[in-house]
Write a protein that holds these residues in place. Structure first.
Motif, short mmCIF file in Angstrom:
data_model
loop_
_atom_site.label_atom_id
_atom_site.label_comp_id
_atom_site.label_asym_id
_atom_site.label_seq_id
_atom_site.Cartn_x
_atom_site.Cartn_y
_atom_site.Cartn_z
N THR A 12 0.82 -1.22 0.00
CA THR A 12 0.00 0.00 0.00
C THR A 12 0.85 1.26 0.00
N GLY A 13 2.07 1.20 0.49
CA GLY A 13 2.94 2.37 0.53
C GLY A 13 2.57 3.36 1.60
N GLN A 14 1.68 2.98 2.55
CA GLN A 14 1.25 3.92 3.57
C GLN A 14 2.36 4.22 4.58
N LYS A 15 3.27 3.26 4.75
CA LYS A 15 4.34 3.44 5.72
C LYS A 15 5.62 3.99 5.09
N GLU A 16 5.55 4.33 3.80
CA GLU A 16 6.73 4.89 3.15
C GLU A 16 7.00 6.30 3.67
N GLN A 17 8.24 6.69 3.72
CA GLN A 17 8.65 8.00 4.21
C GLN A 17 9.29 8.78 3.08
N LEU A 18 9.08 10.12 3.11
CA LEU A 18 9.71 10.97 2.11
C LEU A 18 11.21 11.04 2.36
N SER A 19 11.95 11.15 1.28
CA SER A 19 13.40 11.26 1.41
C SER A 19 13.77 12.61 2.01
N ARG A 20 14.96 12.68 2.57
CA ARG A 20 15.40 13.92 3.20
C ARG A 20 15.54 15.03 2.16
N CYS A 21 15.98 14.68 0.97
CA CYS A 21 16.12 15.69 -0.10
C CYS A 21 14.76 16.25 -0.50
N LEU A 22 13.75 15.38 -0.59
CA LEU A 22 12.42 15.85 -0.97
C LEU A 22 11.81 16.71 0.13
N LYS A 23 12.06 16.35 1.38
CA LYS A 23 11.55 17.16 2.48
C LYS A 23 12.16 18.56 2.46
N ARG A 24 13.47 18.62 2.19
CA ARG A 24 14.13 19.92 2.13
C ARG A 24 13.61 20.75 0.96
N GLY A 25 13.36 20.10 -0.18
CA GLY A 25 12.83 20.83 -1.34
C GLY A 25 11.44 21.40 -1.08
N ILE A 26 10.58 20.60 -0.44
CA ILE A 26 9.22 21.07 -0.13
C ILE A 26 9.28 22.21 0.88
#
Length: 378
Positions: free
Chosen positions: A29-43
């Protein structure tokens, strides 16, 4: 560990591996997947930029979606950290352009402390890989948004009465001056903010000249509460030169000895007859055709007799010049190359043969026939 093994051994399904089926990653389901640190910084960077620029929530959502698409694209996986940090600014810049929000590349670069060349390269690659349509920036919208930040056009107690002006009047005249600058090649390939600043200064002066002619551009920017762009003085000088050439074509202004200060008083008349004055002051269309014809008819009497060389020189200065970009009228001086030394000028036999020298050795038709006949006997 032993207790865990004993507990599992008591379970009737322990030997049966069917109780624990394997689930592929693609089927999860991908519900427990986490955003990467690079994507978090970009957002986070996009959200901070939107707050600083006071953009609507719709703009922020669009820019965040662009950042997610870009960082998940294979073309941006191997980017350097410096370029990845600029991706968020590029996404905000694209979003503002798509919604016709007046935002320049220089503003984003100043907020990100980035070089414009590097930012432009990331922006072009983002536009190409994501296939984004980015409309051109409207200069009129940029003029209105830039003048909104001028405190001089807002009713405040800190500004003297003779310096205060209605914003709508200044915006209308600034737009006319910017259009004139665009028609005379002063806008093409240049940053728009210095031109808008110089045009706003001239518009503000022309609306009430007696009290404002003594005010300088730097003081005007200080009163308005905006930074003075370094090239604004050059743009102001170029605009005044255009206005002076246009003023020389108005009959009722020829009796005045106009200079760069007094021509500001007549900006309203010059803008009203802009098209006609530009055609007379510069070689446009008809002027380019009439000038060679006039030169072909014969030289003027003053030049023939040689009595008035100064009048001929003044006539050449007042004659309309071609309307060309400033980079062609005033090209940059090229560095002088060093004179060749004696050893370089010596003949070695390895010099390239010029075309004119090769033509000397080419045979004519008769020589070719004679050479063929002689070759048969050899």
């Amino acid at each position: 560990m032993l207790r865990m093994m004993l507990t599992l051994s008591r379970c009737p399904c322990f030997p049966n591996t069917a109780c624990f089926p394997e689930v592929a990653y693609s089927q999860s389901t991908g519900q427990k997947e986490q955003l990467s640190r690079c994507l978090k910084r970009g957002i986070r960077r996009v959200q901070d930029l939107c707050k600083v620029l006071q953009l609507p929530a719709l703009f922020e959502e669009t820019a965040v979606s662009y950042v997610q698409r870009a960082l998940q694209h294979a073309s941006f996986h191997l980017l350097s950290l410096e370029k990845k940090e600029l991706l968020g600014g590029c996404c905000v810049f694209v979003t503002c352009r798509q919604h016709n929000w007046p935002l320049t590349m220089g503003t984003i670069c100043s907020l990100l402390y980035a070089k414009q060349e590097l930012f432009a390269s990331v922006f072009l690659s983002l536009q190409k890989e994501l296939e984004l349509s980015v409309p051109a920036l409207s200069l009129a919208d940029l003029v209105k948004s830039h003048l909104n930040s001028f405190q001089l056009f807002q009713p405040t107690a800190n500004i003297p009465a003779q310096f205060g002006e209605d914003k709508e009047k200044v915006v209308a005249r600034t737009l006319q001056i910017v259009e004139l600058a665009s028609e005379t090649w002063l806008v093409t390939g240049r940053h728009p903010v210095p031109i808008i600043t110089a045009a706003a200064f001239l518009a503000w002066q022309s609306l009430h000249p007696p009290a404002r002619l003594s005010c300088t551009l730097s003081r005007f920017c200080k009163l308005a509460g905006v930074d003075l762009p370094p090239p604004a003085h050059l743009r102001l000088k170029e605009l005044l030169e255009i206005l002076l050439r246009m003023a020389s074509q108005l009959v009722w202004l020829r009796i005045f000895n106009l200079d760069k200060k007094t021509v500001v008083k007549h900006i309203g008349d010059l803008l009203q007859h802009r098209l006609v004055l530009l055609k007379k002051a510069f070689c446009l269309h008809d002027g380019e055709e009439q000038q060679p014809m006039a030169m072909g008819e014969g030289s003027p009497p003053a030049a023939q007799d040689g009595d008035c060389p100064l009048e001929g020189q003044q006539q050449r200065e007042d004659s309309p010049r071609p309307l060309l970009p400033p980079c062609l009228l005033n090209p940059r001086k090229r560095l002088r190359t060093a004179a060749p030394s004696a050893s370089d000028s010596a003949i070695t036999g390895d010099e390239p043969i010029s075309d004119s020298e090769i033509e000397q050795y080419l045979r004519g038709p008769e020589e070719v026939r004679a050479f063929r006949k002689a070759k048969l006997w050899m």
